[in-house]
Design a protein around this motif. Structure first.
Motif: not given
Length: 96
Positions: A21-37
């Protein structure tokens, strides 16, 4: 992709599969940073904090819940704030 990772991680955390779960959440957060979401990022961070809380990793939980709260406040997402604030309160109760 970030949303799919977030949903999969949420299911994994509910099944106590915390490392994946943490691996997926880390990846999701990384994708979202800087997107304005900001709202989506605030939610992902709250789920990271929840996993840390469930694992007993209290210092990490405080750090991530604080980031989630800051992100939600930045976006003025007042309806969401009780979620990470309440979970952060759980951690504080454990100290007392």
């Amino acid at each position: 992709m970030a949303r799919a990772l977030m949903y999969l991680a949420s299911v994994e955390s509910d099944r106590a599969e915390y490392p994946s779960a943490l691996v997926r959440l880390d990846a999701s957060a990384e994708l979202l940073r800087g997107t304005g979401e900001s709202r989506r990022l605030a939610y992902v961070l709250s789920m990271q904090g929840r996993v840390h809380l469930l694992r007993g990793d209290l210092a990490e939980a405080v750090e991530v819940f604080t980031a989630s709260i800051e992100e939600a406040e930045r976006d003025r997402w007042l309806a969401f704030l009780p979620w990470p604030q309440g979970l952060l309160g759980e951690k504080r109760v454990e100290i007392i």
